[in-house]
Design an enzyme around this catalytic site. Structure first.
Site, PDB file in Angstrom:
ATOM      1  CG  HIS A 124       5.272  29.367  22.652  1.00 14.78           C
ATOM      2  ND1 HIS A 124       5.339  30.786  23.009  1.00 14.78           N
ATOM      3  CD2 HIS A 124       3.938  29.016  22.624  1.00 14.78           C
ATOM      4  CE1 HIS A 124       4.212  31.156  23.036  1.00 14.78           C
ATOM      5  NE2 HIS A 124       3.150  30.031  22.869  1.00 14.78           N
ATOM      6  CG  ASP A 201       9.119  27.047  26.815  1.00 17.06           C
ATOM      7  OD1 ASP A 201       8.419  26.602  27.546  1.00 17.06           O
ATOM      8  OD2 ASP A 201       8.844  27.464  25.986  1.00 17.06           O
ATOM      9  CD  GLN A 204       2.290  22.734  25.641  1.00 21.29           C
ATOM     10  OE1 GLN A 204       1.725  21.920  26.161  1.00 21.29           O
ATOM     11  NE2 GLN A 204       1.824  23.883  25.239  1.00 21.29           N
ATOM     12  CE  LYS A 227       1.445  26.990  27.804  1.00 25.78           C
ATOM     13  NZ  LYS A 227       0.295  27.312  27.051  1.00 25.78           N
ATOM     14  CB  CYS A 365       2.442  31.485  19.872  1.00 28.62           C
ATOM     15  SG  CYS A 365       0.925  32.355  20.317  1.00 28.62           S
TER      16      CYS A 365
END
Ligand code: PMP
Length: 407
Positions: A124, A201, A204, A227, A365
């Site tokens: 991202h 990261d 997700q 999220k 993104c």
């Protein structure tokens, strides 16, 4: 189907009972932001109505209670990630803020001219741009792990990229476009063999599967509250004490100091050192409630259910004429990106909205992913614990309708 009472879960989310264009809402954009259950909404309201006060400062009861509630969420997050030392949990405003924090506080201290940072081609923008800015500033170089046609990282190239110049590997746990779940544990082991720290990261990842940072071994793990059924404005940075203690502070201000004179400021210990100013107290409480909600259902159950749903959706969508998928790795989360020949993704998105179906269209993104597959945009359906087979069927029917309009 696995045993998973999705209808009961759906009743916890007020927005799922609403309509768009006189059609029941079919929400397939949880990858961008997940919906909130009533318990999280109630927690937020209760704080605003009866518990609001600034934290860490007041000696009066309301402030002490707010401080205790905020700090209790730190303990919840530590348990959620299997972190033993709660001081290693830093509240941030979100994933982007947390990555920028590390890029400044770690980067400006440990990365110098001639050094290298490794990212992957599926990141991202928020896990690219801060590193690029750092590299430009200090004269370091960004190295990129390539991705295969099906959307997997090339681990052989990754291994070759690791060198004495590498000062950090920054990689996503799960791709927000391709859905690929990366082999983080193996990647960390390869980096650690050369004493290179790894930032993950988890924007997700954490919402969709049980994350155990001790098992992964990573040095930093980052995610956003919004999220994973929590509110916006809150994110988490887990960092190993070893690094957090050595890193520079990021933002200066109240709460992050031990003492201030005009001659010299000394800094507080972690985690306060990285939490300057009044934090998003209410958002932290909402996140704590969201974690309790997800854990009561079970992250393992959620992951299993999403796998069934993703398999069903992939098969159902495969029957659509002229569809191309982006990201077909065997180990894949509940994200499906696709294009329909002859119809721009934005047109698909607009026509689906007429049927009450909310999907994301564009570059998500992640422009380098678009460049890799030579497309300007994709349509992305992303699923969460409250989505159903019926949602998938409505998505498929709506795409077929859109196709008819353009044929
Ligand atoms: N990384 C990934 C993989 C993401 O999917 C997102 C959100 N789309 C982000 C980072 C940025 O998260 P936030 O906007 O909450 O800072």
């Amino acid at each position: 189907m696995v045993e998973f009472d999705v209808e009961r879960i759906r009743r916890d989310f007020p927005v799922l009972a609403t309509s768009v264009n006189n059609k029941p809402l079919v929400y397939l954009d949880s990858g961008a932001s997940a919906q909130m259950p009533q318990s999280v909404i109630d927690r937020i309201n209760h704080y605003h109505q009866y518990e609001h006060a600034n934290i860490h400062r007041g000696v009066y009861q309301l402030s002490e209670q707010a401080t205790a509630a905020y700090e209790a969420v730190r303990t919840t997050v530590a348990r959620f990630l299997n972190v033993a030392d709660t001081s290693e949990i830093i509240f941030t405003k979100g994933t982007t803020h947390a990555i920028n924090l590390v890029a400044h506080a770690y980067g400006r201290k440990f990365v110098h001219a001639g050094d290298e940072i490794i990212v992957s081609h599926m990141e991202h923008h928020s896990n690219i741009v801060p590193w690029q800015q750092l590299c430009d500033e200090v004269g370091a170089t960004l190295k990129v792990i390539p991705i295969s046609d099906i959307g997997e990282l090339d681990l052989e190239v990754y291994e070759r990229l690791l060198s004495d110049k590498t000062k950090l590997v920054a990689v996503t746990h799960v791709s927000n476009v391709l859905g690929t779940v990366n082999p983080i544990k193996d990647m960390v082991a390869l980096a650690h063999a050369r004493e290179i720290p790894v930032l993950v990261d988890g924007a997700q990842g954490a919402p969709h599967m049980k994350v155990d940072v001790q098992d992964l071994g990573c040095d930093f793990y980052i995610f956003s509250g919004h999220k994973m059924c929590g509110p916006t404005g809150i994110g988490i940075l887990y960092g190993k004490r070893h690094w957090l203690e050595r890193m520079n502070p990021y933002e200066g201000g109240g709460d992050m100091i031990l003492s201030v004179t005009f001659e010299k400021t000394t800094y507080a210990d972690i985690p306060a050192k990285f939490e300057a100013g009044t934090p998003p107290i209410v958002s932290a409480l909402g996140l704590g409630e969201a974690i309790d909600y997800l854990e009561a259902i079970g992250l393992d159950s959620i992951e299993r259910y999403e796998k069934v749903l993703t398999k069903y959706a992939t098969e159902a969508l495969s029957d659509i004429k002229d569809i191309t998928f982006y990201g077909t790795a065997p180990n894949k989360a509940a994200v499906i990106s696709f294009n329909i020949k002859g119809v721009h993704a934005h047109d698909i998105g607009t026509l689906l909205n007429d049927d009450g179906v909310a999907v994301r269209t564009g570059h998500h993104c992640a422009q380098p992913v678009m460049q890799r597959y030579k497309v300007p945009a994709t349509t992305r359906a992303s699923f969460y614990l409250y989505n159903t087979i019926d949602d998938v069927d409505k998505l498929v029917a709506s795409i077929r309708n859109a196709q008819k309009i353009f044929s």
